[in-house]
Design an enzyme around this catalytic site. Structure first.
Site, PDB file in Angstrom:
ATOM      1  N   HIS A  21       0.683  -1.235  -0.079  1.00 51.59           N
ATOM      2  CA  HIS A  21      -0.034  -0.033   0.052  1.00 51.59           C
ATOM      3  C   HIS A  21       0.718   1.370   0.015  1.00 51.59           C
ATOM      4  O   HIS A  21       0.661   2.274  -0.631  1.00 51.59           O
ATOM      5  CB  HIS A  21      -0.722   0.039   1.390  1.00 51.59           C
ATOM      6  CG  HIS A  21      -1.880   1.220   1.481  1.00 51.59           C
ATOM      7  ND1 HIS A  21      -2.986   1.267   0.772  1.00 51.59           N
ATOM      8  CD2 HIS A  21      -1.564   2.286   1.916  1.00 51.59           C
ATOM      9  CE1 HIS A  21      -3.581   2.399   1.137  1.00 51.59           C
ATOM     10  NE2 HIS A  21      -2.837   3.108   1.606  1.00 51.59           N
ATOM     11  N   GLU A  22       1.731   1.152   0.841  1.00 50.36           N
ATOM     12  CA  GLU A  22       2.779   2.371   0.929  1.00 50.36           C
ATOM     13  C   GLU A  22       3.440   2.564  -0.228  1.00 50.36           C
ATOM     14  O   GLU A  22       3.987   3.521  -0.649  1.00 50.36           O
ATOM     15  CB  GLU A  22       3.582   2.398   2.240  1.00 50.36           C
ATOM     16  CG  GLU A  22       2.706   2.327   3.438  1.00 50.36           C
ATOM     17  CD  GLU A  22       1.740   3.714   3.538  1.00 50.36           C
ATOM     18  OE1 GLU A  22       2.046   4.691   2.975  1.00 50.36           O
ATOM     19  OE2 GLU A  22       0.629   3.619   4.569  1.00 50.36           O
ATOM     20  N   HIS A  25       2.017   4.550  -2.956  1.00 46.66           N
ATOM     21  CA  HIS A  25       2.242   6.074  -2.733  1.00 46.66           C
ATOM     22  C   HIS A  25       3.521   6.502  -3.273  1.00 46.66           C
ATOM     23  O   HIS A  25       3.687   7.504  -3.990  1.00 46.66           O
ATOM     24  CB  HIS A  25       1.813   6.553  -1.125  1.00 46.66           C
ATOM     25  CG  HIS A  25       0.611   6.158  -0.871  1.00 46.66           C
ATOM     26  ND1 HIS A  25      -0.872   6.601  -1.463  1.00 46.66           N
ATOM     27  CD2 HIS A  25      -0.161   5.600   0.290  1.00 46.66           C
ATOM     28  CE1 HIS A  25      -1.625   6.381  -0.884  1.00 46.66           C
ATOM     29  NE2 HIS A  25      -1.357   5.623   0.148  1.00 46.66           N
TER      30      HIS A  25
END
Length: 451
Positions: A21-22, A25
Site C-alpha cells: 500500500h505504501e 504512494h
C-alpha cells in the site's frame, strides 16, 4: 495454535499488504517528481532504519506494525528550500496529487488480483452446484427444491461453483423478500423463489443452512472412532465404537445429524442413545461451549468419526482448469465481486440491516490469519487477497484521514479551481478522527467480546 504462531501469521499477512500500500504512494510520488522523505512500515519508535545515500530517503521499520506512511516534502509541514519548491507535494497539480493518493488503495486491489490469479491457475477438482440434500422445514423445502437439482443462477447471476453461489447469497445479507434460484432438473430450468426475512442477520448461520439446500455430503456413519481425553462425552461414559442412534428422541441417520444437533446445544444437557454391543445405552451429556474466531458459541462433545474411504459420485464432481488469460479474467471478476460485497455490507451496516457486532479488529484478524495459515498456503493466500481488497476499499471511503477523504478534497479543488480551506480541512480531520477512533474502539470491543 499458540500465541507466537498467531502473531507470526498476522505479521506475515499484514506486513506485505501495508508495505505494498505504501509502496503505491511512494512509487507514483517519485515518478511524478515529488520528493519523498520517509518510507515507513509501522508507526511509533523506529526499530530498523536505513538512509539512501543517493536519494536521501529514510527507509524504516517501526514498532507498531498496524499501518505505515510515506512522508513527502510539503510546505504545510515545515520550511522547504527554494530549490525544492517544485518537488513539494502541495505544489503539485490536483491530478498528480490524486494519482499519488489513489495509488495506495489501487495497488492493494491489483495485488489481490495477482493473488487470486495464482489461486485460479492450478486445476481444481471440486463439487459442482448440484444439491446434495434439502433440509426439512426450510425455504428450499417449502418451494419444493429437490436433491439433484443443479443450481445455475442466483437472482439472475450465473454461478458455476459453490463459492460463487455463496457470494451471490451473501450479497443479500440483511434483506427481506425473496431470493430467486434457477436450477436444472431433468434437462429443464426451473425458478424457485425462496422467502427471506432479515437474511443472515445472525452471522453464526451459513446462507445454505438458512435457505435449506446444501452440497453433496458423503455418507458417514454416526459411529464414535475417537474420544478426546478432556471432552464431555468420555466423562459421561461414551466409548469408542458406540453408534449414536438418537439425541433427545430424534433419530440420527448419520454423523452430520449428530454434528448439527450438538453444535446448536452448547451447555445443554442432551439425552443420547448409543448402540453398544447390540444393546441401547442411555447417556446424558452436556456439550462444552466453544467460541470461534467470530465469537459464535457452538457445542462440542469431544468425539470423532472415521469417514473411511470417501467416493464422490461423478454427477456431483467437476474439474475446473483455467488458461492463464481465463484465470486473470476470473481474478479481476472476483476482486470486483468482493469489492462490491464489501461496499454493500458497509451501506447495510449504516442502514442497520447488518449489526455493528460484525466489525472485526486486529485480534480477530490475527486469529483468522493463524487459522488460515494452519489450513495451508492456498487458504492463507486467499485470506490475504480478501484482506488486500478490504484494505483497498476501506481506504477509498470518503472519510477525512483516509485516502478517500483526501481524494474528495482534491476533486473539489479541481472543480472550484482553488484548494479547500484549511479551516474546513481541520474540521474534517477532527470528524475523521472521531469516526475512525470510534470504529477502532468498537472493533476492539467486538474482538474482546469474542475471546
Amino acid at each position: 495454535m499458540n500465541a507466537l504462531f498467531i502473531i507470526a501469521a498476522a505479521i506475515l499477512l499484514l506486513g506485505p499488504l501495508i508495505a505494498i500500500h505504501e509502496f503505491g504512494h511512494y512509487f507514483v510520488a517519485r515518478k511524478l517528481g515529488v520528493k519523498v522523505l520517509v518510507y515507513s512500515i509501522g508507526f511509533g519508535p523506529t526499530v530498523l532504519k536505513w538512509t539512501s545515500k543517493k536519494s536521501g530517503i529514510n527507509y524504516q521499520l517501526s514498532a507498531l506494525p498496524f499501518g505505515g506512511y510515506v512522508k513527502m516534502l510539503d510546505e504545510r509541514e515545515g520550511n522547504v528550500p527554494e530549490q525544492d519548491l517544485l518537488k513539494a507535494f502541495n505544489r503539485q497539480h490536483p491530478w498528480k496529487r490524486i494519482a499519488i493518493v489513489a495509488a495506495g488503495p489501487l495497488i492493494n486491489l491489483f495485488f489481490a488480483v495477482i493473488l487470486f490469479w495464482i489461486l485460479f491457475l492450478p486445476a481444481q477438482e471440486q463439487l459442482n452446484t448440484r444439491v446434495g440434500q434439502v433440509l426439512p422445514n426450510t425455504p428450499a423445502a417449502t418451494v419444493q427444491m429437490q436433491q439433484g437439482d443443479k443450481i445455475v443462477a442466483v437472482d439472475g447471476t450465473q454461478v458455476s461453483t459453490w463459492e460463487k453461489l455463496n457470494y451471490a447469497l451473501v450479497d443479500r445479507v440483511g434483506e427481506t423478500g425473496q431470493i430467486t434460484i434457477q436450477a436444472e432438473r431433468d434437462g429443464q430450468v426451473k425458478n424457485f423463489n425462496l422467502p427471506i426475512q432479515n437474511f443472515l442477520k445472525d452471522q453464526s448461520q451459513s446462507p445454505l443452512d438458512v435457505l435449506g439446500f446444501i452440497p453433496y455430503r458423503p455418507e458417514i456413519p454416526a459411529v464414535v472412532s475417537k474420544l478426546s481425553e478432556d471432552g464431555a462425552a468420555i466423562r459421561q461414559g461414551m466409548k469408542e465404537g458406540d453408534k449414536i442412534v438418537a439425541i433427545d428422541g430424534k433419530s440420527m441417520q448419520n454423523w452430520y445429524d449428530v454434528v448439527q444437533v450438538v453444535q446448536v446445544s452448547p451447555e445443554k444437557l442432551l439425552k443420547i442413545d448409543v448402540l453398544r454391543n447390540g444393546q441401547v445405552v442411555h447417556l446424558q451429556v452436556m456439550p462444552q461451549a466453544k467460541r470461534d474466531n467470530m465469537g459464535n458459541v457452538t457445542g462440542m462433545l469431544g468425539v470423532q468419526s472415521d469417514p473411511g474411504k470417501i467416493t464422490i459420485p461423478a454427477e456431483y464432481k467437476q474439474t475446473i482448469q483455467y488458461s492463464p488469460t481465463e484465470a486473470l479474467v476470473m481474478a479481476f471478476d472476483k476482486t470486483a465481486q468482493l469489492s462490491s460485497m464489501i461496499l454493500n455490507s458497509i451501506v447495510k451496516m449504516v442502514r442497520g440491516l447488518i449489526g455493528l457486532d460484525n466489525l472485526s479488529g486486529p485480534i480477530t484478524i490475527a486469529k483468522v490469519a493463524g487459522q488460515s495459515a494452519e489450513m495451508g498456503w492456498q487458504t492463507f493466500i486467499s485470506f490475504m487477497a480478501l484482506m488486500s481488497v478490504s484494505l483497498g476499499i476501506l481506504n477509498l471511503l470518503p472519510i477525512p484521514m483516509l485516502d478517500g477523504g483526501h481524494l474528495v478534497y482534491y476533486f473539489i479543488e479541481l472543480l472550484r479551481g482553488k484548494p479547500v480551506s484549511e479551516q474546513i480541512q481541520l474540521v474534517g480531520l477532527k470528524i475523521g478522527m472521531v469516526l475512525l477512533g470510534s470504529m477502532m474502539l468498537l472493533a476492539l470491543f467486538n474482538d474482546f467480546m469474542r475471546l
